[in-house]
Design a protein around this motif. Structure first.
Motif, PDB file in Angstrom:
ATOM      1  N   SER A  18     -30.834 -53.973  68.181  1.00 19.07           N
ATOM      2  CA  SER A  18     -30.343 -55.135  68.062  1.00 19.07           C
ATOM      3  C   SER A  18     -31.458 -56.211  67.265  1.00 19.07           C
ATOM      4  O   SER A  18     -32.381 -55.500  66.955  1.00 19.07           O
ATOM      5  N   LEU A  19     -31.099 -57.476  67.110  1.00 20.91           N
ATOM      6  CA  LEU A  19     -31.761 -58.689  66.314  1.00 20.91           C
ATOM      7  C   LEU A  19     -33.297 -58.685  67.273  1.00 20.91           C
ATOM      8  O   LEU A  19     -33.082 -58.499  68.471  1.00 20.91           O
ATOM      9  N   SER A  20     -34.060 -58.779  66.569  1.00 22.36           N
ATOM     10  CA  SER A  20     -35.620 -58.755  67.203  1.00 22.36           C
ATOM     11  C   SER A  20     -35.998 -57.554  68.090  1.00 22.36           C
ATOM     12  O   SER A  20     -36.588 -57.927  68.881  1.00 22.36           O
ATOM     13  N   SER A  21     -35.306 -56.604  67.646  1.00 22.27           N
ATOM     14  CA  SER A  21     -35.948 -55.380  68.477  1.00 22.27           C
ATOM     15  C   SER A  21     -37.089 -54.422  67.883  1.00 22.27           C
ATOM     16  O   SER A  21     -37.297 -53.387  68.248  1.00 22.27           O
ATOM     17  N   GLY A  22     -37.385 -54.961  66.650  1.00 24.71           N
ATOM     18  CA  GLY A  22     -38.302 -54.350  66.055  1.00 24.71           C
ATOM     19  C   GLY A  22     -37.942 -53.097  65.012  1.00 24.71           C
ATOM     20  O   GLY A  22     -38.827 -52.381  64.211  1.00 24.71           O
ATOM     21  N   ARG A  23     -36.639 -53.263  64.551  1.00 27.71           N
ATOM     22  CA  ARG A  23     -35.950 -52.163  63.776  1.00 27.71           C
ATOM     23  C   ARG A  23     -36.734 -52.504  62.362  1.00 27.71           C
ATOM     24  O   ARG A  23     -37.111 -51.489  61.612  1.00 27.71           O
ATOM     25  N   THR A  24     -36.627 -53.710  61.853  1.00 29.93           N
ATOM     26  CA  THR A  24     -37.066 -53.948  60.504  1.00 29.93           C
ATOM     27  C   THR A  24     -38.685 -53.762  60.331  1.00 29.93           C
ATOM     28  O   THR A  24     -39.109 -53.287  59.262  1.00 29.93           O
ATOM     29  N   SER A  25     -39.446 -54.048  61.474  1.00 35.62           N
ATOM     30  CA  SER A  25     -40.891 -53.828  61.419  1.00 35.62           C
ATOM     31  C   SER A  25     -41.003 -52.285  61.182  1.00 35.62           C
ATOM     32  O   SER A  25     -41.989 -51.934  60.629  1.00 35.62           O
ATOM     33  N   ARG A 144     -36.489 -53.651  72.418  1.00 36.24           N
ATOM     34  CA  ARG A 144     -37.693 -54.713  72.517  1.00 36.24           C
ATOM     35  C   ARG A 144     -37.870 -54.393  74.104  1.00 36.24           C
ATOM     36  O   ARG A 144     -36.843 -54.818  74.753  1.00 36.24           O
ATOM     37  N   ARG A 146     -41.119 -55.816  75.431  1.00 41.92           N
ATOM     38  CA  ARG A 146     -41.870 -57.346  76.139  1.00 41.92           C
ATOM     39  C   ARG A 146     -42.359 -57.828  74.750  1.00 41.92           C
ATOM     40  O   ARG A 146     -42.671 -57.460  73.622  1.00 41.92           O
ATOM     41  N   LEU A 147     -42.711 -59.350  74.990  1.00 40.20           N
ATOM     42  CA  LEU A 147     -43.416 -60.066  74.264  1.00 40.20           C
ATOM     43  C   LEU A 147     -44.668 -60.423  74.563  1.00 40.20           C
ATOM     44  O   LEU A 147     -44.884 -60.651  75.863  1.00 40.20           O
ATOM     45  N   GLY A 161     -47.415 -60.646  69.728  1.00 41.85           N
ATOM     46  CA  GLY A 161     -46.980 -59.481  69.251  1.00 41.85           C
ATOM     47  C   GLY A 161     -45.683 -59.077  70.100  1.00 41.85           C
ATOM     48  O   GLY A 161     -45.205 -59.807  70.910  1.00 41.85           O
ATOM     49  N   MET A 162     -45.201 -57.768  69.815  1.00 44.32           N
ATOM     50  CA  MET A 162     -43.827 -57.399  70.366  1.00 44.32           C
ATOM     51  C   MET A 162     -43.820 -55.806  70.696  1.00 44.32           C
ATOM     52  O   MET A 162     -44.374 -55.149  69.604  1.00 44.32           O
ATOM     53  N   CYS A 163     -43.482 -55.474  71.647  1.00 45.25           N
ATOM     54  CA  CYS A 163     -43.587 -54.131  71.814  1.00 45.25           C
ATOM     55  C   CYS A 163     -42.232 -53.646  71.771  1.00 45.25           C
ATOM     56  O   CYS A 163     -41.221 -54.178  72.400  1.00 45.25           O
ATOM     57  N   TRP A 185     -45.962 -54.354  67.506  1.00 53.89           N
ATOM     58  CA  TRP A 185     -46.084 -54.989  66.378  1.00 53.89           C
ATOM     59  C   TRP A 185     -46.742 -56.266  66.505  1.00 53.89           C
ATOM     60  O   TRP A 185     -46.546 -57.087  67.759  1.00 53.89           O
TER      61      TRP A 185
END
Lengths: 187, 507
Positions: A18-25, A144, A146-147, A161-163, A185
């Protein structure tokens, strides 16, 4: 390395999340590793969302990246992926279909897999849901977990960061469940 | 001691036509000039000459002598292209050549013996190079250009005159075997001269007093002496091949074989000179009397004709000619050829041929402005980038770097590791939103998919500005915000327009 575990030459890997899950990173990480090894990579950007500035900051060698912007035309993005999957010499060809993935017939998906197998290209499809289905050698879901914010209380100073948890959805010839890895990330 | 070669193509006008239509080599061919009934034969190929076709014959007389004779009008474009091809072929052997006349080139062989071998080997190499560009040449080698020219014209196809033996070798050559200016040959016959040796035995001044400059030149030739300087020829900046058509071409499929032949000839010349095509200029002569020109810059330098034909076909498909085509000319801007591999231990990039075709198809699919390699501009303005042509063979500055990207302090557990920076997905254009603030910080967001989204956490503001000294200033405050639906955005407040918008999504 994460790249070697996710991508294989001549096969399709699907990254869904989903959005902001880290797939683009995760995709950018793959592009970075491939260009660091001296390979040429291609990114088909269906929605024109790729950010060269953060990709360069992440370590992607932009001179080795072919960026194809499809401006929302998803069928053109699929055609471009088909063209690039047939061109030997690219280490990674990535197709980012965003949050409104197009419909891809089973025949088309297996044709794409055959093209990648013949050319030896590692094809990555990134989107919010699976479109390649059984033609993918590996499907990974990003979630995602946690932040991390720097600073105290309710007024943090910055995003730190984001885990992201990588969960195995499908792997050819292996049980399809379980968490592959957790990665951070940083900002 | 100097060694010079003369490379000569017999019946050059016919040879140039043969080069454009290789199938004519198997048939008697005459290059003709003039409108009927005054059409005259200018040159004939080897088979035509064997059938008795000579320059100056009328068209009717030539057909009577050889009923199967193929006649083609002399083509200035074909001759120019063939002559350039011959020069390129010679340049592949020696860097010092002299452009003498159409179909005739002098080559300075000084110093080449250690590189290629003896004179015989050099002669064979010159002949082979000429054959590569589609021309059958005779080669004569001697110590002077005059002697080499005579050696190329008479005797076998490869004729080497040993050093010091020029005068003796030329002495036996009959005067009738060479071409002389009008009137000079008749004078020689009247004087009873039969061979070059007879002419060389006459006093030079006396010959000059009676025959003028042409007599002096003839005497020098008979003695095998060069009077004029060697005038070196260098490559032109662009390479051109052209073909005039006797018929009008209306459809693209009919044009393709013509383009294919032209590009094959061009690529053969470039291969001989170790060059690759960087850009192509196509010029079409139209039946309407006008011309249509287009330039095609290649994504990667190419050396093979087939992908160039495919690229030109795609270009013509995109913009078909406005009228029937009566002539085609292709000129190439070239680069020195280089190895495909950029570095030894790196994987090879896509083959230039494949890459150029794929890039052309992608440009056709999504537009040429949407394909390329991104470049980050030297600016603090958000999303400042441009696109450049994609060339994966450039040396890779980052490939040898072992530096990991910047790491933070967020990793806390053993099974969690830092993979790299968090990247953005840009919204282009940025999405305008309405923001409710609480104590100066964003609290609620209006304008996303749901009516009202709560800002759970936010960090900022990060202030940035630029171009304030120019006509396009910008100034903004940036916030990183986490919404209640779990998404993580970069929110910006434009301090000039006092508006809020979502710039990008952290993903």
């Amino acid at each position: 390395m994460l790249l070697d575990r996710l991508l294989r030459q001549g096969a399709i890997t699907e990254v869904i999340g989903s959005l902001s899950s880290g797939r683009t990173s995760l995709l950018t990480h793959c592009l970075r590793e491939a260009t660091r090894r001296g390979g040429a990579v291609a990114l088909i950007d269906a929605d024109h969302v790729f950010d060269p500035v953060s990709a360069a900051a992440a370590g992607v060698d932009l001179r080795r990246l072919l960026w194809v912007r499809c401006e929302g035309r998803r069928q053109d993005a699929l055609k471009a992926a088909d063209l690039l999957a047939r061109c030997p010499g690219f280490a990674v060809v990535a197709l980012d279909v965003g949050d409104s993935p197009p419909r891809l017939s089973v025949a088309a998906a297996f044709r794409l897999r055959l093209a990648a197998r013949r050319s030896g290209v590692a094809l990555v499809v990134v989107g919010s849901r699976r479109i390649v289905g059984g033609a993918a050698a590996l499907s990974v879901r990003t979630r995602r977990e946690r932040l991390a914010w720097a600073g105290r209380g309710n007024t943090p100073r910055r995003l730190a960061g984001m885990c992201t948890g990588l969960q195995l959805v499908r792997k050819q010839g292996a049980p399809s469940s379980g968490v592959l890895e957790r990665v951070w990330w940083t900002v | 001691m100097s060694r010079l070669a003369c490379v000569l193509v017999e019946g050059f006008a016919a040879a140039a036509l043969e080069r454009c239509e290789p199938a004519l080599r198997e048939r008697p061919l005459a290059a003709v000039l003039g409108a009927p009934p005054a059409t005259r034969v200018v040159e004939a190929n080897a088979r035509g000459r064997a059938e008795g076709i000579r320059p100056g014959l009328s068209d009717a007389e030539a057909v009577v002598r050889c009923p199967t004779l193929v006649r083609r009008p002399v083509s200035a474009e074909a001759e120019a292209a063939a002559h350039h091809a011959l020069l390129d072929a010679c340049l592949a052997v020696s860097p010092r050549i002299e452009d003498v006349a159409p179909g005739c080139v002098h080559v300075d062989l000084a110093g080449l013996t250690r590189l290629f071998g003896d004179d015989e080997t050099l002669a064979r190499r010159l002949r082979r190079q000429a054959r590569v560009v589609g021309l059958e040449a005779r080669v004569g080698i001697a110590a002077t250009r005059a002697a080499a020219g005579v050696a190329a014209r008479v005797g076998p196809g490869l004729h080497v005159i040993a050093p010091g033996g020029e005068r003796a070798a030329l002495a036996a050559v009959p005067l009738a075997a060479l071409e002389w200016p009008e009137g000079v040959s008749a004078t020689f016959r009247r004087w009873g001269l039969a061979t070059l040796g007879d002419l060389a035995a006459l006093p030079r001044d006396e010959v000059g007093a009676r025959l003028g400059k042409s007599g002096l030149a003839a005497h020098d030739l008979a003695c095998g002496i060069d009077r004029g300087p060697f005038r070196p020829w260098s490559q032109p900046p662009s390479w051109e091949e052209a073909q005039g058509l006797d018929w009008e071409i209306v459809t693209l499929p009919a044009l393709m074989p013509v383009l294919e032949r032209i590009l094959e000839r061009l690529c053969a010349r470039l291969a001989a000179a170790h060059m690759a095509v960087d850009a192509l200029d196509l010029r079409l002569a139209l039946a309407s009397g006008g011309h249509q020109a287009r330039t095609m810059a290649l994504a990667a330098p190419l050396t093979e004709a087939a992908p160039l034909v495919a690229l030109l076909a795609l270009e013509l498909e995109r913009q078909p000619p406005e009228a029937a085509i009566t002539g085609v000319s292709v000129s190439a801007r070239v680069l020195p050829r280089r190895a495909a591999l950029a570095q030894l231990w790196h994987p090879p990039p896509p083959a230039p041929r494949d890459l150029a075709a794929v890039l052309a198809r992608l440009a056709l699919l999504v537009g040429g402005a949407n394909v390329g390699a991104p470049i980050v501009l030297d600016s603090h303005r958000p999303d400042a980038y441009s696109l450049a042509p994609f060339d994966p063979t450039e040396p890779n500055g980052l490939a040898d770097s072992t530096d990991e990207p910047a790491t933070g302090t967020a990793a806390t557990e053993q099974d969690e590791r830092i993979a790299g920076p968090l990247v953005l997905r840009r919204l282009r254009p940025p999405r305008p939103v309405t923001v409710e603030t609480h104590e100066g910080r964003p609290a609620w967001l209006h304008g996303l998919s749901n009516d009202r989204a709560e800002v759970v956490t936010c960090a900022g503001p990060w202030r940035a500005s630029g171009q304030w000294w120019d006509t396009d200033p910008w100034a903004r405050d940036e916030w990183d915000i986490a919404l209640a639906d779990g998404t993580l955005w970069r929110l910006a407040h434009d301090r000039i327009t006092k508006s809020w918008h979502l710039d990008a999504l952290y993903d």
